[in-house]
Design an enzyme around this catalytic site. Structure first.
Site, PDB file in Angstrom:
ATOM      1  N   ASP A  54      -1.564   1.887  -3.455  1.00  0.00           N
ATOM      2  CA  ASP A  54      -2.674   0.963  -3.667  1.00  0.00           C
ATOM      3  C   ASP A  54      -2.267  -0.462  -3.302  1.00  0.00           C
ATOM      4  OD1 ASP A  54      -5.199   0.159  -4.441  1.00  0.00           O
ATOM      5  OD2 ASP A  54      -4.692   0.012  -6.568  1.00  0.00           O
ATOM      6  N   ASN A  56      -3.201  -2.181  -0.099  1.00  0.00           N
ATOM      7  CA  ASN A  56      -3.036  -2.529   1.316  1.00  0.00           C
ATOM      8  C   ASN A  56      -3.832  -3.776   1.711  1.00  0.00           C
ATOM      9  OD1 ASN A  56      -1.361  -0.332   1.718  1.00  0.00           O
ATOM     10  ND2 ASN A  56      -2.979   0.984   2.500  1.00  0.00           N
ATOM     11  N   ARG A  58      -5.140  -6.131  -0.244  1.00  0.00           N
ATOM     12  CA  ARG A  58      -4.702  -7.329  -0.977  1.00  0.00           C
ATOM     13  C   ARG A  58      -3.382  -7.866  -0.433  1.00  0.00           C
ATOM     14  NH1 ARG A  58      -5.215  -4.894  -6.815  1.00  0.00           N
ATOM     15  NH2 ARG A  58      -5.330  -2.968  -5.590  1.00  0.00           N
ATOM     16  N   HIS A  72      -3.192  -1.654   6.101  1.00  0.00           N
ATOM     17  CA  HIS A  72      -3.228  -0.191   6.173  1.00  0.00           C
ATOM     18  C   HIS A  72      -2.138   0.338   7.107  1.00  0.00           C
ATOM     19  CE1 HIS A  72      -6.813  -0.144   3.774  1.00  0.00           C
ATOM     20  NE2 HIS A  72      -7.491  -0.859   4.658  1.00  0.00           N
ATOM     21  N   ASN A 103     -13.180   5.567  -1.210  1.00  0.00           N
ATOM     22  CA  ASN A 103     -12.787   4.683  -0.109  1.00  0.00           C
ATOM     23  C   ASN A 103     -13.708   4.842   1.097  1.00  0.00           C
ATOM     24  OD1 ASN A 103      -9.213   5.148  -0.701  1.00  0.00           O
ATOM     25  ND2 ASN A 103     -10.627   3.645  -1.560  1.00  0.00           N
ATOM     26  N   SER A 237      -7.305   6.793 -11.806  1.00  0.00           N
ATOM     27  CA  SER A 237      -8.497   6.824 -10.945  1.00  0.00           C
ATOM     28  C   SER A 237      -8.850   8.232 -10.467  1.00  0.00           C
ATOM     29  CB  SER A 237      -8.302   5.893  -9.733  1.00  0.00           C
ATOM     30  OG  SER A 237      -8.114   4.561 -10.150  1.00  0.00           O
TER      31      SER A 237
END
Length: 280
Positions: A54, A56, A58, A72, A103, A237
């Site tokens: 988690d 990428n 940011r 990414h 996503n 999640s």
């Protein structure tokens, strides 16, 4: 009010500041990393590590990059680095959550970028353009019917990479949802019971932990011993809800593309310091 160093790290010249700090501290980190690696190797390691990759986008923003796709792409390369780290520690199985069903609800441009990056990473492994340090037994799980055509083709071709004699099993979760996995497993279990002419009043009893597990995407794999999530989020999640009931968790603040081997070693060392009772 943020302290001056934090303000500098996140300000206009934050990227230069962080690079300078990394260079200055490199010798200390190398020494610490060597000691940490020795400590990890002196104790039993987890047999199966799963990672929620988690942060990428940011990371790209924090680095001042206008193209968030760079996050990414860096994240995909980091995933391959992680496989190599696992090989070095003798960890036999790793599961990587690369793309959730949610996503796919992002902008069309970003979904295309993510799909292209994932397809290229899988293609690089399949073609030999990118080799890991040991043969890989690869499989991809998730809703293939939801994938863009190019990524779906890459997933289909990835079967050629799988090696039964691979020293590490790598599972990549793409278009994955834990809820969908459980729903599909329940439906398949009921279909099997109906096909075997189970009386309707016995259908409920036909659903057992064993029959349900046989229809999970991950059937044939072990449950993860350790689940790591990056980026500072403290939740799963919906990642592997059935398989993670006795997993240990490790959450770290670093964004996935910036995840270092030393961060991985810390996660493993933290795992080693826990007492696993599995509910007993």
């Amino acid at each position: 009010m943020a302290d001056p160093l934090s303000a500098l790290a996140s300000g206009r010249f934050g990227r230069v500041y962080r690079r300078t700090v990394d260079v200055v501290l490199a010798p200390a980190y190398a020494f610490y990393g060597a000691r940490l690696r020795a400590a990890v190797l002196a104790h039993p390691r987890p047999g199966h590590v799963a990672v929620i990759m988690d942060g990428n986008r940011r990371w790209a923003v924090a680095e001042g990059l206008s193209d968030t796709g760079a996050g990414h792409r860096r994240g995909a390369e980091k995933a391959l680095e992680l496989v190599d780290w696992c090989v070095e520690l003798g960890i036999g199985e790793v599961t990587l959550w690369a793309l959730s069903i949610e996503n796919l609800e992002r902008t069309a441009e970003e979904v295309t970028t993510i799909a292209d990056v994932a397809a290229d990473a899988i293609g690089a492994l399949t073609s030999g353009r990118r080799r890991t340090r040991a043969p890989v037994e690869l499989r991809v799980i998730g809703r293939r019917d939801l994938l863009p055509a190019g990524l779906a083709d890459a997933v289909d071709r990835s079967a050629s990479l799988s090696r039964a004699d691979g020293s590490i099993r790598v599972t990549i979760a793409i278009a994955y949802s834990g809820r969908d996995e459980l729903l599909e497993a329940f439906r398949a279990t009921i279909r099997d019971a109906v096909a075997s002419e189970t009386p309707i009043d016995e259908l409920a009893d036909a659903i057992t932990a064993e029959t349900l597990s046989a229809h999970l995407y991950t059937h044939g794999s072990s449950d993860p011993d350790l689940i790591i999530r990056t980026s500072g989020e403290v939740r799963l999640s919906g990642f592997l809800p059935w398989q993670s009931v006795y997993s240990e968790y490790h959450f770290c603040d670093v964004y996935w593309p910036a995840f270092r081997e030393i961060d991985f070693l810390r996660a493993i060392r933290t795992y080693q310091q826990r007492t696993r009772r599995r509910g007993r």
